[in-house]
Scaffold this active site. Structure first.
Site, PDB file in Angstrom:
ATOM      1  N   ASN A  85      10.233  35.176  69.069  1.00  0.00           N
ATOM      2  CA  ASN A  85      10.633  34.895  67.684  1.00  0.00           C
ATOM      3  C   ASN A  85      11.032  33.428  67.608  1.00  0.00           C
ATOM      4  O   ASN A  85      12.100  33.037  68.047  1.00  0.00           O
ATOM      5  CB  ASN A  85      11.817  35.798  67.313  1.00  0.00           C
ATOM      6  N   TRP A  86      10.156  32.649  67.017  1.00  0.00           N
ATOM      7  CA  TRP A  86      10.397  31.198  66.970  1.00  0.00           C
ATOM      8  C   TRP A  86      11.340  30.779  65.859  1.00  0.00           C
ATOM      9  O   TRP A  86      11.686  29.606  65.749  1.00  0.00           O
ATOM     10  CB  TRP A  86       9.062  30.453  66.820  1.00  0.00           C
ATOM     11  N   LYS A  87      11.710  31.720  64.990  1.00  0.00           N
ATOM     12  CA  LYS A  87      12.604  31.392  63.870  1.00  0.00           C
ATOM     13  C   LYS A  87      12.025  30.189  63.099  1.00  0.00           C
ATOM     14  O   LYS A  87      10.813  30.113  62.930  1.00  0.00           O
ATOM     15  CB  LYS A  87      14.022  31.164  64.383  1.00  0.00           C
ATOM     16  N   GLY A 122      21.568  34.461  70.256  1.00  0.00           N
ATOM     17  CA  GLY A 122      21.808  33.020  70.254  1.00  0.00           C
ATOM     18  C   GLY A 122      23.168  32.623  70.814  1.00  0.00           C
ATOM     19  O   GLY A 122      23.598  31.490  70.663  1.00  0.00           O
ATOM     20  N   HIS A 128      15.381  41.193  60.677  1.00  0.00           N
ATOM     21  CA  HIS A 128      16.154  40.474  61.687  1.00  0.00           C
ATOM     22  C   HIS A 128      17.591  40.287  61.182  1.00  0.00           C
ATOM     23  O   HIS A 128      17.801  40.118  59.981  1.00  0.00           O
ATOM     24  CB  HIS A 128      15.496  39.122  61.968  1.00  0.00           C
ATOM     25  N   GLU A 169      19.423  37.830  61.117  1.00  0.00           N
ATOM     26  CA  GLU A 169      19.590  36.600  60.319  1.00  0.00           C
ATOM     27  C   GLU A 169      19.126  36.828  58.881  1.00  0.00           C
ATOM     28  O   GLU A 169      19.670  36.258  57.939  1.00  0.00           O
ATOM     29  CB  GLU A 169      18.837  35.428  60.990  1.00  0.00           C
ATOM     30  N   SER A 213      19.593  36.883  73.677  1.00  0.00           N
ATOM     31  CA  SER A 213      19.793  36.034  74.852  1.00  0.00           C
ATOM     32  C   SER A 213      18.997  36.496  76.079  1.00  0.00           C
ATOM     33  O   SER A 213      19.488  36.411  77.210  1.00  0.00           O
ATOM     34  CB  SER A 213      21.281  35.912  75.187  1.00  0.00           C
ATOM     35  N   GLU A 237      18.873  44.634  68.709  1.00  0.00           N
ATOM     36  CA  GLU A 237      19.419  43.295  68.882  1.00  0.00           C
ATOM     37  C   GLU A 237      20.889  43.289  68.493  1.00  0.00           C
ATOM     38  O   GLU A 237      21.217  43.074  67.311  1.00  0.00           O
ATOM     39  CB  GLU A 237      18.657  42.292  68.002  1.00  0.00           C
ATOM     40  N   GLY A 264      14.286  35.005  71.469  1.00  0.00           N
ATOM     41  CA  GLY A 264      14.448  33.907  70.531  1.00  0.00           C
ATOM     42  C   GLY A 264      14.356  32.573  71.254  1.00  0.00           C
ATOM     43  O   GLY A 264      13.268  32.083  71.579  1.00  0.00           O
ATOM     44  N   GLY A 265      15.509  31.999  71.538  1.00  0.00           N
ATOM     45  CA  GLY A 265      15.585  30.649  72.107  1.00  0.00           C
ATOM     46  C   GLY A 265      14.661  30.424  73.298  1.00  0.00           C
ATOM     47  O   GLY A 265      13.979  29.391  73.378  1.00  0.00           O
TER      48      GLY A 265
HETATM   49  P1  PGA Z   1      17.954  34.791  71.234  1.00  0.00           P
HETATM   50  O1  PGA Z   1      17.416  35.381  69.851  1.00  0.00           O
HETATM   51  O2  PGA Z   1      17.013  35.236  72.316  1.00  0.00           O
HETATM   52  O3  PGA Z   1      17.951  33.298  71.036  1.00  0.00           O
HETATM   53  O4  PGA Z   1      19.344  35.350  71.429  1.00  0.00           O
HETATM   54  C1  PGA Z   1      16.873  36.667  69.767  1.00  0.00           C
HETATM   55  C2  PGA Z   1      16.461  36.950  68.359  1.00  0.00           C
HETATM   56  O5  PGA Z   1      17.126  36.457  67.433  1.00  0.00           O
HETATM   57  O6  PGA Z   1      15.455  37.653  68.113  1.00  0.00           O
END
Ligand code: PGA
Length: 231
Positions: free
Chosen positions: A6-8, A160, A84, A86, A190, A154, A211-212
């Site tokens: 997930n590149w956001k 994050g 998600h 977010e 994470s 999640e 994500g990251g």
């Molecule tokens: P993260 O994000 O791996 O940076 O914690 C995961 C996500 O938001 O899908």
């Protein structure tokens, strides 16, 4: 085993092309990249499996800023992340809007990664089971155990933050989710090359939403390799 990045809101078309040409996932797992909307075309052109990060429930209409499932299908996108945390936190998504989006996605032949998860306060106050139950039941009511539906667990406190759920915490939540709706469940929060193998080794962890660590081609490839070494 499905590993999704997930590149956001990172990477425009140029960086997407660079990443995709350097990325060679192992054949034994399914690797999915989820770039932001403007980079979907560049991702699709690379030949990798590309999902969007959201999809609207209507086929078309006056919904400024949204994208429909038919448009994604026409672009060659194969699925979408939906709900998600977010989106829930910053854009007012609810269990109901998420269920509608998931329904539209699968109806149009897209796959959906529907995200669920509790906050730190909900976990600490003993409400985790209730929160997860409501989130998962909304999906179950909308589409049931659909072959194109995958859930991502999640926990919000792990996204994050560098705080990962322990493998035991992830396993317990995944088993609970599957008892409510029998679909594959990815873990997200994470995930990194150095913790991926122990999380993915849990019996009810069917992959990861990263994500990251998916923004760097070497670390995303290392997570995919860890997955491939397990199955
Ligand atoms: P993260 O994000 O791996 O940076 O914690 C995961 C996500 O938001 O899908």
């Amino acid at each position: 085993m499905l590993i999704a990045g997930n590149w956001k809101m990172y990477k425009g078309p140029g960086e997407t092309r660079e990443f995709c040409s350097a990325f060679t996932p192992p054949a034994s797992i399914e690797a999915v990249i989820c770039p932001p909307f403007g980079s979907l075309g560049a991702g699709v052109a690379s030949g990798h499996t590309i999902f969007a990060q959201n999809v609207h429930w209507a086929e078309e209409g006056a919904f400024t800023g949204e994208v429909s499932a038919p448009i994604l299908v026409e672009l060659g996108v194969q699925g979408a992340i939906v709900g998600h945390s977010e989106r829930r936190q910053y854009f007012g998504e609810t269990d109901e809007t998420i269920a509608r989006r998931v329904f539209a996605a699968v109806e149009h032949g897209l796959r959906a990664i529907a995200c669920v998860g509790e906050s730190a306060e909900e976990r600490e106050s003993g409400q985790m089971d209730l929160v997860l139950r409501l989130q998962v039941e909304a999906l179950a009511d909308a589409v049931g155990p659909h072959e194109r539906l995958v859930i991502a667990y999640e926990p919000i406190w792990a996204i994050g933050t560098g705080k990962t759920a322990t493998p035991a915490i992830a396993q317990e939540a995944h088993a609970f989710i599957k008892s409510l709706l029998d679909v594959p469940v990815l873990y997200g929060g994470s995930v990194k090359p150095d913790n991926a193998a122990e999380l993915l080794a849990q019996p009810d962890v069917d992959g990861a939403l990263v994500g990251g660590a998916s923004l760097d081609v070497e670390s995303f490839a290392a997570i995919c390799l860890a997955a491939a070494s397990l199955r």
